[in-house]
Design an enzyme around this catalytic site. Structure first.
Site, PDB file in Angstrom:
ATOM      1  N   ASN A 194       0.847  -1.198   0.000  1.00 43.31           N
ATOM      2  CA  ASN A 194       0.000   0.000   0.000  1.00 43.31           C
ATOM      3  C   ASN A 194       0.880   1.245   0.000  1.00 43.31           C
ATOM      4  O   ASN A 194       1.892   1.312   0.707  1.00 43.31           O
ATOM      5  CB  ASN A 194      -0.884  -0.048   1.250  1.00 43.31           C
ATOM      6  CG  ASN A 194      -1.596   1.265   1.515  1.00 43.31           C
ATOM      7  OD1 ASN A 194      -1.093   2.113   2.239  1.00 43.31           O
ATOM      8  ND2 ASN A 194      -2.742   1.447   0.908  1.00 43.31           N
ATOM      9  N   ASP A 195       0.504   2.236  -0.804  1.00 45.98           N
ATOM     10  CA  ASP A 195       1.361   3.423  -0.969  1.00 45.98           C
ATOM     11  C   ASP A 195       1.638   4.168   0.339  1.00 45.98           C
ATOM     12  O   ASP A 195       2.787   4.540   0.612  1.00 45.98           O
ATOM     13  CB  ASP A 195       0.771   4.377  -2.021  1.00 45.98           C
ATOM     14  CG  ASP A 195      -0.633   4.844  -1.690  1.00 45.98           C
ATOM     15  OD1 ASP A 195      -1.285   4.239  -0.801  1.00 45.98           O
ATOM     16  OD2 ASP A 195      -1.109   5.811  -2.334  1.00 45.98           O
ATOM     17  N   GLY A 223      -7.753  10.096  -2.162  1.00 43.39           N
ATOM     18  CA  GLY A 223      -8.080   9.356  -0.950  1.00 43.39           C
ATOM     19  C   GLY A 223      -7.178   9.785   0.186  1.00 43.39           C
ATOM     20  O   GLY A 223      -6.292  10.621   0.021  1.00 43.39           O
ATOM     21  N   GLU A 244      -5.515   1.596   7.710  1.00 45.63           N
ATOM     22  CA  GLU A 244      -6.454   2.309   6.828  1.00 45.63           C
ATOM     23  C   GLU A 244      -7.140   3.453   7.580  1.00 45.63           C
ATOM     24  O   GLU A 244      -8.353   3.445   7.808  1.00 45.63           O
ATOM     25  CB  GLU A 244      -7.474   1.338   6.238  1.00 45.63           C
ATOM     26  CG  GLU A 244      -6.933   0.513   5.092  1.00 45.63           C
ATOM     27  CD  GLU A 244      -6.595   1.335   3.835  1.00 45.63           C
ATOM     28  OE1 GLU A 244      -7.107   2.464   3.704  1.00 45.63           O
ATOM     29  OE2 GLU A 244      -5.803   0.862   3.015  1.00 45.63           O
ATOM     30  N   HIS A 247     -10.391   5.301   6.497  1.00 40.47           N
ATOM     31  CA  HIS A 247     -11.734   4.740   6.662  1.00 40.47           C
ATOM     32  C   HIS A 247     -12.134   4.585   8.123  1.00 40.47           C
ATOM     33  O   HIS A 247     -13.018   3.800   8.468  1.00 40.47           O
ATOM     34  CB  HIS A 247     -11.871   3.466   5.832  1.00 40.47           C
ATOM     35  CG  HIS A 247     -11.616   3.752   4.393  1.00 40.47           C
ATOM     36  ND1 HIS A 247     -12.498   4.471   3.619  1.00 40.47           N
ATOM     37  CD2 HIS A 247     -10.521   3.536   3.615  1.00 40.47           C
ATOM     38  CE1 HIS A 247     -11.979   4.644   2.411  1.00 40.47           C
ATOM     39  NE2 HIS A 247     -10.783   4.087   2.380  1.00 40.47           N
ATOM     40  N   CYS A 258     -18.440   8.239   1.180  1.00 34.03           N
ATOM     41  CA  CYS A 258     -17.033   7.905   0.962  1.00 34.03           C
ATOM     42  C   CYS A 258     -16.902   6.912  -0.201  1.00 34.03           C
ATOM     43  O   CYS A 258     -17.834   6.163  -0.487  1.00 34.03           O
ATOM     44  CB  CYS A 258     -16.457   7.299   2.234  1.00 34.03           C
ATOM     45  SG  CYS A 258     -14.687   6.935   2.130  1.00 34.03           S
ATOM     46  N   CYS A 260     -15.526   4.235  -0.210  1.00 32.88           N
ATOM     47  CA  CYS A 260     -15.580   2.836   0.240  1.00 32.88           C
ATOM     48  C   CYS A 260     -17.016   2.330   0.343  1.00 32.88           C
ATOM     49  O   CYS A 260     -17.236   1.156   0.607  1.00 32.88           O
ATOM     50  CB  CYS A 260     -14.876   2.680   1.587  1.00 32.88           C
ATOM     51  SG  CYS A 260     -15.767   3.394   2.979  1.00 32.88           S
ATOM     52  N   CYS A 265     -16.293   8.839   6.742  1.00 34.89           N
ATOM     53  CA  CYS A 265     -14.894   8.415   6.921  1.00 34.89           C
ATOM     54  C   CYS A 265     -13.983   9.647   6.895  1.00 34.89           C
ATOM     55  O   CYS A 265     -14.309  10.665   6.279  1.00 34.89           O
ATOM     56  CB  CYS A 265     -14.466   7.487   5.786  1.00 34.89           C
ATOM     57  SG  CYS A 265     -15.349   5.921   5.717  1.00 34.89           S
TER      58      CYS A 265
END
Lengths: 402, 402
Positions: A194-195, A223, A244, A247, A258, A260, A265
Site C-alpha cells: 500500500n502506498d 483518498g 487504513e 476509513h 465515501c 468505500c 470516513c
C-alpha cells in the site's frame, strides 16, 4: 517462542545489519561500524570482506582524517552496481525508477495517469516498458536484487493482490504482483505494498521520522491513507490491510459519502473532494495544484477558502486526536496534499488535539510534514525491494547471479 | 540495527524460551520440547538441567506412555516453589494473589472497593497487607521472582506512574509502582500496567486469543479500555499509553460527556453509565449486576432495556468497525461488562461492521468474548510479573536469592 539462532543465522543477521547500516547511513568507517554494531574489529573485518567479495560494498581510504595514525577504512555501498526497480502507482501518476544500494535514484521515468477506470494491462505495460528501457541502459556488471511497487489501494500482504482501490478505479481483485512479475520478465518476484504504508516506512527510514519508533504517517490525495510504525515495525495486521486511517469514521451523523461505500470516513471529510467542494471549486479543478490554490486563497484572505480549510482542518484534528489516543505515537507526519492542508489549518488541528487527545499521550507528540514529499511512496517501494537483500545479502546475490 | 547475539545471549534466550513453554503450556516431554524449540536433544537436556538445578522446573517420568521404549522425561514448572505477586486495582475491587510458575493461583485475597476518590495510602496499604499475609504462609523453600499490578488507568511505562485514572478517582500523578514497591518491602520492584492492556496480554497468552498475533481486547466497566496485540506484541506506543480505545471519539456531534473531559468518546457512549441512563436505571443501580439486569430485561422483552442495548450496541459496532479498519485484527475480544453488552447486541455490532468495515479487513475477523472473564486483569498482572524471569531465568533467580 522459537529457540535462539544458529551460528550461520547469526552470521547472516550480522551481514544484513552491516549492509543495512551502509545502505541507510551511507559511507561509514570500519571503526564506526564496530561501535554501532557492538561487534569486535575482526568480526567487522570478516563481514566487510564477505560483502566486498560479493560486490555489495567497497572499502576505501578516507579522503582526510585530520588525525595521526592509520585511518580506518571507509565502507561504501556499491550504488552504481547493485540496484532495485521501484514503482509508484498513484491516482495521477505512474513512476518507475532504478534505485541503487544506498538509496540513490540512478534513473527514472514518469508518466501522467488520467483518472480513468483502472486497466491492469495499461499500467503494467507502461511500467514494464519503463523498466526495460532503464534495464537496457545498465552496464553488464550491474545486478538487480529486487523489485517492488507502491499501489494506491489495499494490498493483500501474502499475494500482492490489490483487494480494493476505489480511488484508482479498480474493480474486483487485481493480481498486481503476479502481472508485474510476469511482464517485467527479469526472473524477480515484484513485491507490492500500500502506498501510504510504504511512505510511512520511507519517512521512518530516510525521512523526518528517522529514530522514531512510533510514528503515524497520513497521506492525502484523492483518498486518505496511512501507515503506522509501531515499535519500529510497520503495522500490517492479520492480512496486511492495517493502517487504513482514511476509513476511520469521524462523522457518523452527517458524514459525506465515501469511496468505500460508507460515509463520514476521514477520507470523505478531509480528502481532495471535501476541500474543493467546501471551497466551491469541485468539478472545475482537481489534483494537488487545485488544493494548493485553495490554501493560497485562504492565505490571501478569501473567506470561502478559509472556511473550507477550517472545516477540513477540524475533521483532520479529530482524526489525529483519535489516532493519538489509540497509538500514543511520538510523531504524526502529514504527507501528500495533507501537507498543504495541515500547514493551512495547524491551529484547528492543534485545538482539537488540546481538547480531545489524552494529555499524557500528547505531551511528547510532534506534528511534522513529510520530508520526502512526493518521493515518499517511491522511496518506500525501493526500501521494500531492498528488504530481501538486507535480510540475507549473500543468498539473494547468489540467486541474482552476479 | 544491532548485531546478532553472543553465545551467552543465545543460551539465556533459549533458557527463557524453554521456561516460557513450560510456564504457558504446562508439563511437556523433552522430546516435544526438542520439536517445538527446534533445538537438538543434547541442547534441550543441558537447558533443562540448568533450569532444574535452579529449581525452576523438575523432570519426571510420565505416568503412561502407551508406547514401547524408554519414555521421554516430562518437564514441569515448579509451581509451588516459584511464584509472583499479582495485584488488580479495579474500580469496584482490589485483588492480591500469589501465582505459581505455570499460572496456578496458589493463594488470593479479594476486597470490595467503594467508588470513592482514590487514596494511594488506602489501596497500597490494603494490597501490601494481603501480600504479607500470603507471604507469611509460604514455606521457607519458596521464592518470589516478581510482582506486578494492573491498574484501571493510564500508566507511564517507564516509571509505573498512573497519569490518569478518572474512573478510579485519582487526582494528578500517582507514583503507584514506587509506593507499592516501598510498602511491599520484599526488595522487588513492582511493575504496573494498564488493566485492559494486561487483560489483552492474558487473553493472548492464556485465553481465547492463544495463537492470534493480531488481537484487540475491549474491556468495559465504568470506563472502557483496550489492549492491542500487534504482531504478537502489546502495543504500548511512545510512552506506554497506547490502546486507549475508550477515548476514540465516535460521536462528535451529539456525544455524551466523558470522564476524560471530552465528549462522544467510545467510553461515554458504551460504558456502564450510558447503558444504565438509556435504560432509565442510572442512580438506583451500578456495577456488573446492574448491567446484567438490563441485558436480562431486554432478553425478557422489556422494550426500554432493548432500546438501551441497541443504542449502546450500535456505538460499540461503530467503534469496532473503526478498529478493524485501523488494525486489521484477526480477533476482537469483548471483556468485562462489554462481554454482556456484546452478547446482548451482537446483531447491531455485526450490522455496523458489515457496512463500515472494509471487506478484506473483516472477512477473516473473529468476534469473541473473553475466556478469562473477570480474572483476565489479574492473570495479565501475573504474566507481567513473570516476564523478567522468563527473559533471563538464572539471573533473576540468583538475585531473588533462592
Amino acid at each position: 517462542m522459537r529457540a535462539g539462532p544458529s551460528q550461520e543465522e547469526i552470521r547472516r543477521h550480522n551481514l544484513g545489519a552491516l549492509l543495512r547500516h551502509v545502505h541507510l547511513g551511507g559511507p561509514i568507517s570500519r571503526a564506526e561500524l564496530t561501535n554501532r554494531l557492538g561487534l569486535n574489529r575482526s568480526t567487522i573485518m570478516a563481514l566487510t570482506a564477505d560483502l566486498t567479495a560479493a560486490g555489495l560494498v567497497r572499502e576505501e581510504l578516507p579522503r582526510e582524517t585530520g588525525r595521526a595514525g592509520r585511518p580506518s577504512l571507509v565502507v561504501r555501498p556499491e550504488s552504481a552496481r547493485v540496484y532495485v526497480f521501484a514503482f509508484d502507482v498513484g491516482v495521477d501518476r505512474l513512476v518507475a525508477a532504478r534505485v541503487g544500494l544506498g538509496g540513490t535514484i540512478l534513473d527514472r521515468r514518469d508518466a501522467v495517469r488520467r483518472r480513468d477506470p483502472f486497466s491492469t494491462e495499461e499500467v503494467v505495460g507502461q511500467l514494464a516498458a519503463f523498466a526495460r528501457q532503464m534495464h537496457r541502459k545498465t552496464r553488464s556488471d550491474t545486478v538487480c536484487v529486487g523489485a517492488a511497487a507502491a499501489f494506491s489501494g489495499g494490498v493483500d500482504r501474502g499475494g500482492g493482490v490489490v483487494r480494493f482501490g476505489p480511488n484508482m478505479g479498480t474493480v474486483g481483485d487485481v493480481p498486481f504482483a503476479e502481472e508485474m512479475t510476469r511482464r517485467l520478465g527479469l526472473g524477480l518476484r515484484v513485491a507490492v505494498g500500500n502506498d501510504a504504508n510504504l511512505a510511512a516506512l520511507a519517512e521512518h527510514t530516510r525521512g523526518v521520522g528517522v529514530g522514531c519508533r512510533d510514528l503515524i504517517y497520513l497521506h492525502g490525495d484523492v483518498g486518505v491513507g496511512g501507515g503506522v510504525i509501531v515499535n519500529g515495525q510497520l503495522l500490517g495486521g492479520h492480512m496486511g490491510f492495517g493502517g487504513e486511517v482514511g476509513h476511520m469514521i469521524v462523522n457518523p451523523d452527517r458524514g459525506r459519502p465515501c469511496s468505500c461505500g460508507s460515509s463520514g470516513c476521514l477520507e470523505a471529510e478531509v480528502g481532495e473532494r471535501a476541500l474543493l467542494e467546501a471551497a466551491g471549486r469541485f468539478g472545475s479543478q482537481a489534483g494537488r495544484d487545485a488544493v494548493r490554490a485553495v490554501v493560497d486563497a485562504a492565505d490571501r484572505g478569501d473567506v470561502v477558502a478559509q472556511a473550507a480549510l477550517n472545516r477540513v482542518g477540524d475533521w483532520l484534528g479529530l482524526g489525529v486526536a483519535n489516532l493519538v489516543n489509540l497509538f500514543n505515537p511520538e510523531m504524526v507526519v502529514f504527507g501528500g496534499m495533507l501537507r498543504e492542508i495541515y500547514l493551512g489549518s495547524a491551529a484547528q488541528v492543534r485545538s482539537r488535539l488540546a481538547v480531545e487527545a489524552l494529555p499524557p499521550s500528547r505531551e511528547h507528540l510532534r506534528l511534522r510534514t513529510s520530508a520526502l514529499a512526493d518521493e515518499a511512496t517511491l522511496v518506500g517501494a525501493a526500501e521494500l525491494a531492498f528488504s530481501r537483500v538486507l535480510a540475507d545479502p549473500l543468498e539473494v546475490l547468489a540467486r541474482a547471479g552476479s
